[in-house]
Design a protein around this motif. Structure first.
Motif, short mmCIF file in Angstrom:
data_model
loop_
_atom_site.label_atom_id
_atom_site.label_comp_id
_atom_site.label_asym_id
_atom_site.label_seq_id
_atom_site.Cartn_x
_atom_site.Cartn_y
_atom_site.Cartn_z
N SER A 25 0.83 -1.21 0.00
CA SER A 25 0.00 0.00 0.00
C SER A 25 0.86 1.26 0.00
N LEU A 26 1.97 1.23 0.73
CA LEU A 26 2.89 2.38 0.74
C LEU A 26 3.44 2.64 -0.65
N VAL A 27 3.96 1.61 -1.30
CA VAL A 27 4.57 1.78 -2.62
C VAL A 27 3.52 2.16 -3.66
N GLN A 28 2.35 1.53 -3.59
CA GLN A 28 1.26 1.92 -4.49
C GLN A 28 0.88 3.39 -4.27
N GLY A 29 0.84 3.80 -3.01
CA GLY A 29 0.47 5.18 -2.70
C GLY A 29 1.46 6.18 -3.26
N LEU A 30 2.74 5.85 -3.20
CA LEU A 30 3.75 6.74 -3.77
C LEU A 30 3.55 6.89 -5.27
N ALA A 31 3.17 5.79 -5.94
CA ALA A 31 2.91 5.86 -7.38
C ALA A 31 1.63 6.62 -7.66
N HIS A 32 0.61 6.36 -6.85
CA HIS A 32 -0.70 6.98 -7.06
C HIS A 32 -0.65 8.50 -6.96
N TYR A 33 0.13 9.00 -5.99
CA TYR A 33 0.17 10.44 -5.74
C TYR A 33 1.29 11.16 -6.48
#
Length: 377
Positions: A25-33
């Motif tokens: 979730s952390l790594v996905q969040g960095l990509a998402h934002y």
């Protein structure tokens, strides 16, 4: 897979211990934002102390699962047994390949009794010693080491805390093994001139923060809280790991003390139960909290409150993790050493010093403000 994103002039270089659901979730969040920092919902601030989510780079990672070791982090976060929501399917390659980690007590024996798709599959590879992990951290330029090991990983957490000290990394302890809140470990980080933030991350809108807010509300409104429970179920590896009750000692202390800290008066042990309760495989990463609070109003008249909270567990903590990473970098920039109390009190269940949430929020805002240089007049 897309090419790695351009490195910012002064990125925050992060290493991960454990590439499970929370790391996903952390790594996905960095990509998402990335590229839309003004829309960073779930963060305390889009820009915190001069740093945005765009400034965070994953530069190293350690795991013990053969389905993840050897993959770029961007691929490993989607490998089994991870089962969290996929909200950013096109994560760019990080350039950080997952290395074999130290097993120690990171995997409970009972996990082997469950289907491989639901549990860990340890790789048949040599485990690194401390010097090898330290060398990997130094070679990657890691500045912040994020601990995402399973609950109950006492020896493994201490191993990686030792590695952080030797490699010169700030340590963010997301699990309820007590490092920042342990006086001995706190002094070791202080002596090394390195910051540590922990212990046990609070989710953005999780069971513990909701329980704390309601407990504080009882106190402020003069309602006597006589007894309370918080029962949680989930179907991820975290909940499966915690079916071994021996691994829950520090978790129950952490969650219980987070609630006790804001009660008007300490609740008798027999009248409070806060902790993980059961593993329900089909829930996957969804966590359901059942909360009950029984109290007395004016004249001793009884009342009770019941609440059901359902959240996707790992994304619920990812924004908080991004804020903790940025606070750790601020602490490094300012030369702070030992436990960083204000962020710990706001972001963690078992900080070195408990505060009520109003005070903790003010304290961390002051911490952030002090980190931002004031322009010359």
């Amino acid at each position: 897979m897309n090419a790695p994103s351009p490195i910012s002039p002064d990125p925050i270089r992060v290493a991960l211990v454990g590439v499970g659901n929370c790391a996903s979730s952390l790594v996905q969040g960095l990509a998402h934002y990335r590229g839309r920092n003004d829309q960073a919902a779930g963060l305390m601030h889009a820009e915190l102390g001069g740093y945005r989510p765009d400034d965070i780079r994953i530069v190293a990672a350690f795991d013990i699962d053969r389905r993840k070791v050897g993959l770029d982090v961007a691929q490993a976060i989607f490998a089994p047994p991870n089962c969290t929501a996929v909200f950013a399917p096109d994560v760019p390659a990080t350039g950080a390949v997952v290395r074999m980690g130290a097993l120690l007590d990171g995997v409970a024996e009972h996990m082997a009794d469950h289907p491989e798709a639901r549990t860990f599959a340890p790789a048949d590879a040599p485990e690194p010693d401390r010097d090898q992990v330290v060398a990997a951290l130094r070679d990657s330029g890691a500045q912040v080491l994020m601990n995402y090991l399973p609950v109950g990983s006492q020896r493994a957490t201490e191993f990686y805390a030792e590695c952080a000290l030797a490699a010169g990394c700030a340590f963010v302890n997301n699990i309820p093994v007590f490092i920042a809140s342990d006086p001995g470990w706190a002094e070791r980080f202080r002596a090394a001139g390195l910051p540590v933030i922990g212990d046990d991350i609070k989710a953005q809108m999780g069971a513990t923060i909701v329980h704390r807010v309601l407990t504080d509300l009882f106190a402020r409104r003069g309602v006597k809280l006589c007894r309370t429970y918080q029962l949680n179920t989930g179907g991820n590896t975290d909940f499966l790991n915690m079916t071994n009750r021996a691994r829950l000692v520090s978790k129950k202390i952490s969650k219980t003390e987070a609630v006790q800290a804001v009660a008007a008066e300490r609740i008798a042990d027999e009248n409070i139960h806060v902790g993980p309760s059961d593993y329900v495989a089909w829930q996957n990463d969804n966590k359901v909290c059942f909360l009950r609070m029984e109290g007395e109003l004016f004249g001793g008249v009884p009342m009770n409150l019941e609440l059901r909270l359902s959240v996707e567990d790992s994304p619920n903590s990812a924004g908080v993790a991004i804020d903790m990473i940025r606070c750790a970098r601020i602490a490094l920039d300012r030369g702070l050493a030992g436990p960083v109390e204000a962020p710990a009190a706001w972001f963690c269940k078992h900080p070195p010093r408990q505060m009520n949430d109003d005070d903790a929020y003010s304290a961390v805002e002051d911490f952030i403000a002090d980190a931002v240089p004031v322009p010359a007049s």
